[in-house]
Design an enzyme around this catalytic site. Structure first.
Site, PDB file in Angstrom:
ATOM      1  CG  HIS A  55      -2.010  -1.056   1.117  1.00 43.88           C
ATOM      2  ND1 HIS A  55      -3.021  -1.186   2.043  1.00 43.88           N
ATOM      3  CD2 HIS A  55      -2.243  -2.022   0.187  1.00 43.88           C
ATOM      4  CE1 HIS A  55      -3.825  -2.176   1.702  1.00 43.88           C
ATOM      5  NE2 HIS A  55      -3.369  -2.713   0.586  1.00 43.88           N
ATOM      6  CD  GLU A  57      -1.447   3.731   3.980  1.00 44.70           C
ATOM      7  OE1 GLU A  57      -2.555   3.847   4.528  1.00 44.70           O
ATOM      8  OE2 GLU A  57      -1.269   3.081   2.925  1.00 44.70           O
ATOM      9  CB  ALA A 300     -30.306   3.301 -29.509  1.00 47.97           C
TER      10      ALA A 300
END
Length: 369
Positions: A55, A57, A300
């Site tokens: 991560h 950190e 569509a």
């Protein structure tokens, strides 16, 4: 008086900038950035690059080393508090000896939100939350939606002439928009967890619906290796089981999920109009496949269904400077509206020229039923 200093703002802005470097690679994990500062100087920084890898950190703490002791960590999302494929970042910050943690926002997962902060505070670390929260939320709209609603964020991409036609009366549509617009689509595809289309669209265009590295913007190619980019899973509505292995769809190395009432990778029920239940499909994609972000490329019929069921979060419309006439095929088909009060209002978020075309990013303003 604000509890945040100008230096705090500067560092959190830096962390948000770092987090953006993961937008093409982190899904299903969120984009997160972290800066560690000590005595007015940056001593460590990092961002989360990919699920299963360290991560933000962790990268920042590795760079900071012993300088993390007594420092302040600035993180764009609450540090995790649980053991997954990586250890809890809250515990890592405690062991690193940081004195203060400034965080932009709480973890949106209601089952874990706040636990990381509690762990830090119980260890005697000062925790301040809410700095540049809106900017941090803007990093992860799809992750936040899945965590908060258990549904994916849905972007609907459409291309039309200036008079709103997506194809000629005979069905021909290649190419309405320019090469530049088609290349622009690639960076949206690359950010998505899944690309949703129909077997009709795949068969009509022999579409691959993958991310083409050579067509990504130059700044993306500079920052990412070709092998590091995820290929979104292709989710194809194939109720009549028309797909076959010789299509270009099956020639690229990203996974495919077929959707039908029976005998498909994902089986969903039919709604009252005898169409596949798209709400059920999206819930399944979020719950069972960890899909945060669905990018829709189709005609569509599917666009109309998504609009009628209020399942679209954002519309990306490329408008070409061409006139195709009322005998062409429109964007959303007949919606059966009888009063202007029923018209769907759109909030225009962005308007930009891409080559000769105009790209309009809009958010539908859904009326409460």
């Amino acid at each position: 008086m604000s509890k945040f200093t100008p230096f705090d703002y500067q560092m959190m802005s830096r962390a948000i900038g770092l987090a953006k470097r993961g937008i093409y690679t982190t899904s299903p994990n969120p984009n997160v950035g972290c800066v560690i500062a000590h005595e007015g100087k940056v001593v460590g920084e990092g961002f989360h690059a990919k699920a299963g890898e360290p991560h933000a950190e962790v990268h920042a703490m590795r760079m900071a080393g012993d300088k993390a002791r007594g420092a302040t960590a600035y993180v764009t999302l609450e540090p995790c508090s649980h053991y997954g494929r990586t250890p809890p970042c809250s515990l890592g910050l405690i062991n690193a000896g940081v004195k203060r943690v400034v965080c932009a926002m709480t973890d949106p997962n209601p089952q874990v939100g706040g636990r990381g902060f509690n762990m830090l505070r119980e260890a005697g670390i000062e925790v301040d939350v809410g700095l540049l929260e809106q900017e941090a939320r803007a990093l992860n709209p799809a992750f936040l939606k899945r965590m908060e609603t258990r549904k994916p964020f849905v972007q609907l991409k459409m291309a039309a002439s200036i008079d709103g036609q997506t194809a000629l009366a005979n069905g021909r549509s290649q190419w309405i928009t320019s090469t530049q617009a088609r290349r622009d689509v690639q960076h949206y595809r690359a950010q998505a967890s899944a690309i949703l289309s129909t077997s009709q669209t795949v068969l009509a265009d022999d579409a691959s619906l993958n991310v083409r590295w050579s067509e990504l913007p130059q700044d993306v190619q500079r920052h990412y290796a070709e092998t590091s980019l995820r290929q979104p899973v292709r989710v194809i509505l194939d109720r009549a089981h028309q797909l076959h292995s010789e299509l270009k769809l099956y020639q690229s190395n990203s996974s495919i999920l077929t959707v039908a009432e029976t005998d498909a990778d994902i089986c969903v029920e039919l709604d009252s109009h005898h169409q596949l239940r798209l709400d059920q499909l999206f819930q399944t994609l979020a719950a069972e496949h960890n899909i945060n972000h669905v990018w829709v490329e189709a005609g569509a019929t599917l666009a109309k269904s998504l609009i009628e069921q209020q399942l679209v979060d954002e519309i990306i419309l490329y408008m070409a400077p061409k006139i195709m006439g009322a005998d062409g095929r429109g964007l959303f088909g007949a919606l059966g509206l009888n009063d202007m009060a029923q018209a769907i209002d759109l909030d225009i978020k962005e308007l930009r020229q891409v080559g000769p075309d105009i790209r309009v990013v809009m958010t539908p303003i859904w009326k409460e039923e």
